[in-house]
Scaffold this motif. Structure first.
Motif, PDB file in Angstrom:
ATOM      1  N   LYS B  33     -38.749  31.575   3.587  1.00 33.51           N
ATOM      2  CA  LYS B  33     -38.643  30.274   3.927  1.00 33.51           C
ATOM      3  C   LYS B  33     -38.249  29.400   3.130  1.00 33.51           C
ATOM      4  N   ALA B  34     -39.039  29.853   2.125  1.00 32.78           N
ATOM      5  CA  ALA B  34     -38.841  28.251   0.485  1.00 32.78           C
ATOM      6  C   ALA B  34     -37.634  28.865   0.020  1.00 32.78           C
ATOM      7  N   GLY B  35     -36.666  29.960  -0.113  1.00 31.04           N
ATOM      8  CA  GLY B  35     -35.302  29.807  -0.871  1.00 31.04           C
ATOM      9  C   GLY B  35     -34.123  28.474  -0.348  1.00 31.04           C
ATOM     10  N   LYS B  36     -34.118  28.168  -1.067  1.00 31.36           N
ATOM     11  CA  LYS B  36     -32.317  26.970  -1.285  1.00 31.36           C
ATOM     12  C   LYS B  36     -31.422  28.151  -0.095  1.00 31.36           C
ATOM     13  N   THR B  37     -31.123  29.004   0.489  1.00 39.52           N
ATOM     14  CA  THR B  37     -29.862  30.336   0.482  1.00 39.52           C
ATOM     15  C   THR B  37     -29.893  29.414   1.947  1.00 39.52           C
ATOM     16  N   LEU B  38     -28.794  30.368   2.636  1.00 40.33           N
ATOM     17  CA  LEU B  38     -28.889  30.351   3.551  1.00 40.33           C
ATOM     18  C   LEU B  38     -28.873  31.510   4.284  1.00 40.33           C
ATOM     19  N   LYS B  39     -29.136  32.531   5.419  1.00 41.51           N
ATOM     20  CA  LYS B  39     -29.274  34.205   4.876  1.00 41.51           C
ATOM     21  C   LYS B  39     -27.931  34.391   6.273  1.00 41.51           C
ATOM     22  N   VAL B  40     -27.429  35.626   6.208  1.00 35.39           N
ATOM     23  CA  VAL B  40     -26.677  36.234   6.613  1.00 35.39           C
ATOM     24  C   VAL B  40     -26.602  37.117   6.989  1.00 35.39           C
ATOM     25  N   GLY B  41     -26.332  38.003   8.557  1.00 33.68           N
ATOM     26  CA  GLY B  41     -25.914  39.984   8.175  1.00 33.68           C
ATOM     27  C   GLY B  41     -24.670  39.313   8.451  1.00 33.68           C
ATOM     28  N   ILE B  42     -24.353  40.649   8.000  1.00 34.29           N
ATOM     29  CA  ILE B  42     -23.447  41.620   8.022  1.00 34.29           C
ATOM     30  C   ILE B  42     -23.462  42.405   7.931  1.00 34.29           C
ATOM     31  N   THR B  43     -22.677  43.593   8.720  1.00 34.50           N
ATOM     32  CA  THR B  43     -22.754  44.657   9.763  1.00 34.50           C
ATOM     33  C   THR B  43     -21.657  45.461   9.620  1.00 34.50           C
ATOM     34  N   THR B  44     -21.008  46.253   8.519  1.00 36.85           N
ATOM     35  CA  THR B  44     -19.383  47.160   9.269  1.00 36.85           C
ATOM     36  C   THR B  44     -19.630  48.374   8.832  1.00 36.85           C
ATOM     37  N   PRO B  45     -18.837  48.920   9.338  1.00 37.31           N
ATOM     38  CA  PRO B  45     -18.881  50.925   9.713  1.00 37.31           C
ATOM     39  C   PRO B  45     -17.804  50.866   8.392  1.00 37.31           C
ATOM     40  N   THR B  46     -18.685  50.824   6.791  1.00 37.91           N
ATOM     41  CA  THR B  46     -17.751  51.086   5.977  1.00 37.91           C
ATOM     42  C   THR B  46     -18.343  52.694   5.889  1.00 37.91           C
ATOM     43  N   THR B  47     -18.707  53.566   6.303  1.00 39.14           N
ATOM     44  CA  THR B  47     -18.503  54.825   6.627  1.00 39.14           C
ATOM     45  C   THR B  47     -18.822  55.473   7.462  1.00 39.14           C
ATOM     46  N   GLY B  48     -17.962  56.881   8.364  1.00 36.98           N
ATOM     47  CA  GLY B  48     -17.850  56.977   9.173  1.00 36.98           C
ATOM     48  C   GLY B  48     -16.482  57.431  10.143  1.00 36.98           C
ATOM     49  N   LYS B  49     -16.873  57.328  11.686  1.00 45.48           N
ATOM     50  CA  LYS B  49     -14.851  57.508  12.106  1.00 45.48           C
ATOM     51  C   LYS B  49     -14.566  56.556  11.623  1.00 45.48           C
ATOM     52  N   ALA B  50     -14.398  55.522  12.008  1.00 45.79           N
ATOM     53  CA  ALA B  50     -14.038  53.480  11.815  1.00 45.79           C
ATOM     54  C   ALA B  50     -14.155  52.846  10.260  1.00 45.79           C
ATOM     55  N   ALA B  51     -13.827  54.182   9.330  1.00 42.24           N
ATOM     56  CA  ALA B  51     -14.496  53.452   7.806  1.00 42.24           C
ATOM     57  C   ALA B  51     -13.036  52.550   7.273  1.00 42.24           C
ATOM     58  N   GLY B 105     -35.060  36.872   8.244  1.00 41.85           N
ATOM     59  CA  GLY B 105     -34.107  35.569   8.155  1.00 41.85           C
ATOM     60  C   GLY B 105     -33.273  35.422   7.961  1.00 41.85           C
ATOM     61  N   CYS B 106     -32.351  36.018   9.027  1.00 41.56           N
ATOM     62  CA  CYS B 106     -30.962  36.027   9.250  1.00 41.56           C
ATOM     63  C   CYS B 106     -30.580  34.588   9.770  1.00 41.56           C
ATOM     64  N   LEU B 107     -29.423  34.022   9.810  1.00 35.16           N
ATOM     65  CA  LEU B 107     -29.073  32.990  10.704  1.00 35.16           C
ATOM     66  C   LEU B 107     -28.752  33.618  11.861  1.00 35.16           C
ATOM     67  N   MET B 108     -27.664  33.982  11.487  1.00 34.39           N
ATOM     68  CA  MET B 108     -26.710  34.558  12.855  1.00 34.39           C
ATOM     69  C   MET B 108     -26.110  35.684  11.582  1.00 34.39           C
ATOM     70  N   PHE B 109     -25.718  36.921  12.953  1.00 36.22           N
ATOM     71  CA  PHE B 109     -24.993  38.084  11.715  1.00 36.22           C
ATOM     72  C   PHE B 109     -23.840  38.398  12.514  1.00 36.22           C
ATOM     73  N   THR B 110     -23.425  38.918  12.024  1.00 36.89           N
ATOM     74  CA  THR B 110     -21.711  39.411  12.652  1.00 36.89           C
ATOM     75  C   THR B 110     -21.393  41.081  12.323  1.00 36.89           C
ATOM     76  N   THR B 111     -20.210  41.459  13.268  1.00 35.60           N
ATOM     77  CA  THR B 111     -19.410  42.822  12.822  1.00 35.60           C
ATOM     78  C   THR B 111     -18.815  43.088  13.259  1.00 35.60           C
ATOM     79  N   SER B 112     -18.006  44.210  12.589  1.00 36.36           N
ATOM     80  CA  SER B 112     -16.450  43.735  12.405  1.00 36.36           C
ATOM     81  C   SER B 112     -15.506  44.528  13.868  1.00 36.36           C
ATOM     82  N   SER B 113     -16.626  46.171  14.515  1.00 29.78           N
ATOM     83  CA  SER B 113     -16.033  46.368  15.387  1.00 29.78           C
ATOM     84  C   SER B 113     -16.821  45.962  17.131  1.00 29.78           C
ATOM     85  N   SER B 114     -15.915  46.181  17.616  1.00 26.72           N
ATOM     86  CA  SER B 114     -16.297  46.161  18.966  1.00 26.72           C
ATOM     87  C   SER B 114     -17.260  47.202  19.413  1.00 26.72           C
ATOM     88  N   ALA B 115     -17.431  47.883  19.319  1.00 18.54           N
ATOM     89  CA  ALA B 115     -18.062  48.986  19.850  1.00 18.54           C
ATOM     90  C   ALA B 115     -19.533  48.840  19.183  1.00 18.54           C
TER      91      ALA B 115
END
Lengths: 350, 424
Positions: B33-51, B105-115
């Protein structure tokens, strides 16, 4: 069962008791206090991981009864979990019936489907039976994807679990629900192994021909093992459905089925404590690799090609499992038994 | 024996350390909370069948945030702190990852795949945690809640392609006969739902709907059935490898050339042309929501500089998914900028439900004709429609390369939830 030095039983009830000494009671109560105060020490994320562990544990206990005790190899367990999950979803979402009705029905329907796919076990065993259970995995998922009631490929929403007016919204409330059911399942499995049914399962596992000669009804007990194993899977599926809130057949992949087999092998087949060790080990390892190790490696190993560290992780995961199979094929439960034995004899190891 | 004991000892020590480290790890997960950053979460299927798609998409996300932090000084003076996780295309894993984002404490997140977004969306919707999927299907946001689509969904692909086909390709009398060949998940079924809703209105007769798996090795059987129905056009909504298989099999059966083949955007990348072979893929149409490598748009130079420097393998393959996620990161930065400007950093720094609400109401929902460096169509929020960019372009494989045929074409919003068959 081996006991600490100086412990004697004077009654049959004492001989049958699971918890026998004061030390046992103190350790058990201490563990339960620690377990049920977990939400005080951990963040929501770790409670989520523990919830996943609890849900996985229930399914693994079922698989252990089927594979570990009765010796009926099943590689379609994720399919049976899916049956339970979708049954609970249909009952609570489409039919708007209470959570508990969904939970019980999930177990029963999964058990009945398990009976159907368990029928070949009367004629085939070992790898041949494994193939028929793989078929179960694919048939179940195909039906889910092509049946309008399940939402097909799109999926189906599942409401929060609720009992009466109590809605399990928060991660900590879900933790209590899942933990209580998981503890009950462990208790049931522990007792089942000590009953006539459990002994029949073990007899079938060790030598089915000898068991039949001694009067064990193979058809009845093999199917019973499938029913019980899949009943647990169904209960696990129902909890998973309410925990995630949305079901899609992709959540019940064949890889998951293989992973369940890995869990009970690593934990120790045919023991009550084995699935607990196996599930905790695999799920925590998965999380530590995903959340801690991979981002750390990606940041620090910048000289290596992009994605190298990420690619190493699945290999590392496989390596740990292989090492376990080589170094401790009887699983963590055996290591635990050795540890307890050493503790009991200490300092008079003879 | 000695080695065996040593190894067992190491395993036991590792286990003990893992368990002992849990509370420490947990404590480390407290929101900053004290940091001067804006956190976002990113998740990608970097391994696995959709790599094949997930890895370049993850690279693009991280490269673009590097660019924003290092060259643009972050957003309104605040650095963007990225919490990146590989989900391995594993539905159970992505659920815990999204919970981890909320905890971090992420403000939002993104995914690459709809699944992966499908698997985790209810967790996010229940908490009011805003998420954005690069590739989307209608189920993610119909009815609209807290999940947004960066680009038009697979249903929109079909609508735009069908419109283009009717206006520019179909010259025959009566209704053209269209066959659908769909991946057996939301990628395929997004297109099926759009066709179900609008084919009759657009004057198209759907004569066949075939499915395939992502691991398919032959579609000769299904295409033989399709061929018997004499379709004029075959529409494929899938990922690159299976799409290439369907096109190759259609070629081997003598169906193609001879009919028109159109593809949805999940497959229409250089990977598809590579796998199918340039000669076989020649003339295949497809829609895609971003520009191509080398196009003259403002963001191209910087993106090309970064990809060549950090991930040359993605540039060599001219991977279009990289462009998608570079644009995704630009949009995330714009959302954060709007939220900081409209709600103030202090509200965002508190984290939790209040910050997530601010991100949605003061960030995402304030987006109006944002230009993501020209990489894809304009980005706007329209009430009741959680698709942020609504435009795609029609492309065609010409001389082994994917060449644009049109400018941006807007896909209309479809209220799928009004159809009683939706989701069944």
């Amino acid at each position: 069962m081996s006991l600490p030095c100086g412990t004697r039983n004077y009654k049959y009830a004492e001989d049958m008791a699971i918890v026998r000494t004061k030390t046992h009671w103190v350790l058990l109560i201490g563990f339960l206090v620690l377990l049920f105060t977990t939400p005080l020490y951990f963040s929501n994320y770790w409670l989520g991981v523990f919830n996943l562990i609890g849900i996985t544990l229930i399914a693994a206990i079922g698989l252990n009864i089927l594979v570990g005790y009765c010796g009926q190899l099943s590689i379609g367990h994720a399919g049976f979990i899916a049956v339970g999950a979708y049954t609970a979803a249909i009952i609570t979402n489409r039919l708007e019936l209470p959570f508990l009705v969904g939970l019980i029905c999930a177990g029963l329907v999964a058990g009945l489907i398990g009976l159907v796919f368990g029928l070949p076990s009367v004629r085939v065993k070992g790898f041949y039976l494994a193939i028929t259970t793989i078929a179960a995995q694919f048939i179940i998922i195909w039906v889910i994807n092509h049946w309008s009631l399940t939402g097909g490929f799109v999926g189906i929403k599942v409401p929060y679990a609720s009992i009466g007016g109590l809605v399990f919204r928060s991660e900590s409330s879900q933790f209590y629900l899942i933990t209580i059911i998981a503890v009950l399942c462990v208790f049931l499995a522990k007792n089942l192994a000590r009953t006539k049914v459990g002994r029949a399962f073990i007899a079938i596992r060790d030598n089915d021909l000898a068991a039949e000669v001694m009067g064990v009804n193979l058809l009845y007990y093999k199917l019973l093992a499938f029913f019980i194993g899949c009943f647990f899977a169904g209960i696990s599926g129902a909890l998973l459905a309410h925990w995630i809130g949305f079901l899609n057949a992709e959540q019940f992949s064949f890889t998951e089925s293989i992973l369940y087999i890995g869990m009970i092998i690593i934990g120790g087949l045919g023991t009550t404590i084995g699935p607990i060790f196996g599930v905790v080990f695999i799920r925590i390892l998965q999380q530590l690799l995903t959340i801690e190790l991979v981002p750390l490696l990606e940041e620090s190993l910048t000289a290596l090609p992009a994605g190298f560290a990420t690619g190493v992780t699945p290999m590392l995961f496989g390596l740990v499992i292989v090492l376990f199979l080589i170094l401790e094929p009887r699983g963590l439960a055996h290591r635990w038994a050795l540890f307890k034995a050493a503790y009991r004899l200490w300092p008079f190891s003879y | 024996m000695k080695n065996r004991r040593l190894l067992i000892g190491i395993v036991v020590v590792c286990l003990a350390l893992m368990i002992a480290a849990l509370p420490i790890v947990s404590a480390c997960g407290e929101p900053d909370k004290a940091g001067k950053t804006l956190k976002v979460g990113i998740t990608t299927p970097t391994t696995g069948k959709a790599a094949e798609k997930g890895a370049p998409m993850g690279h693009a996300n991280l490269d673009c945030f590097d660019y924003i932090n290092n060259e643009l000084g972050g957003v309104e003076g605040y650095r963007i702190e990225v919490v990146w996780r590989d989900n391995g295309y594993d539905a159970a894993k992505v659920v815990t990852i999204v919970k981890n984002f909320m905890d971090e404490g992420c403000l939002m997140f993104t995914t690459s795949s709809s699944a992966m977004m499908t698997a985790s969306m209810e967790i996010a919707n229940r908490a009011g945690f805003p998420g954005m999927a690069a590739f989307a299907s209608p189920i993610l946001y119909r009815p609209p809640q807290h999940i947004y689509g960066q680009m038009p969904d697979y249903g929109d692909d079909w609508l735009v392609f069908a419109k283009y086909y009717m206006e520019n390709i179909w010259k025959g009398p009566g209704k053209p006969k269209m066959a659908l060949h769909l991946l057996n998940n939301t990628t395929g079924y997004g297109a099926r739902d759009a066709a179900r809703a609008y084919a009759a209105d657009m004057g198209i007769e759907i004569v066949a709907t075939e499915e395939h798996a992502s691991t398919t090795t032959s579609e000769m059987e299904s295409l033989t059935r399709v061929k018997a129905l004499n379709p004029d056009v075959l529409y494929i909504s899938s990922t690159p490898a299976p799409t290439a298989m369907v096109v190759k099999n259609a070629y081997e059966l003598g169906m193609y050339p001879g009919i028109t083949i159109g593809c949805g955007h999940a497959s229409f990348t250089s990977a598809f042309v590579d796998i199918a072979g340039a000669d076989i893929a020649e003339g295949v149409y497809g829609v895609f929501p971003t520009v191509n490598w080398g196009d003259n748009v403002p963001a191209m130079a910087k993106m090309t500089e970064y990809v060549q420097k950090l991930h040359p393998e993605d540039y060599e393959k001219r991977n279009m998914d990289y462009i998608t996620c570079w644009a995704q990161s630009l949009i995330v930065a714009e959302i954060l900028r709007l939220a900081v400007k409209n709600a103030g950093y202090d509200v965002l720094a508190k984290g939790g439900a209040e910050a997530w609400k601010a991100i949605e109401e003061q960030g995402i929902q304030k987006l109006k004709d944002y230009d993501a460096g020209g990489l894809h169509g304009p980005v706007s929020y329209t009430p009741g429609d959680n698709r942020l960019s609504k435009s795609v372009r029609v492309f065609q494989v010409q001389g082994g390369e994917i060449k644009p045929l049109t400018d941006w074409i807007d896909a209309p919003v479809v209220k799928y939830e009004d159809f009683d068959w939706f989701g069944k």
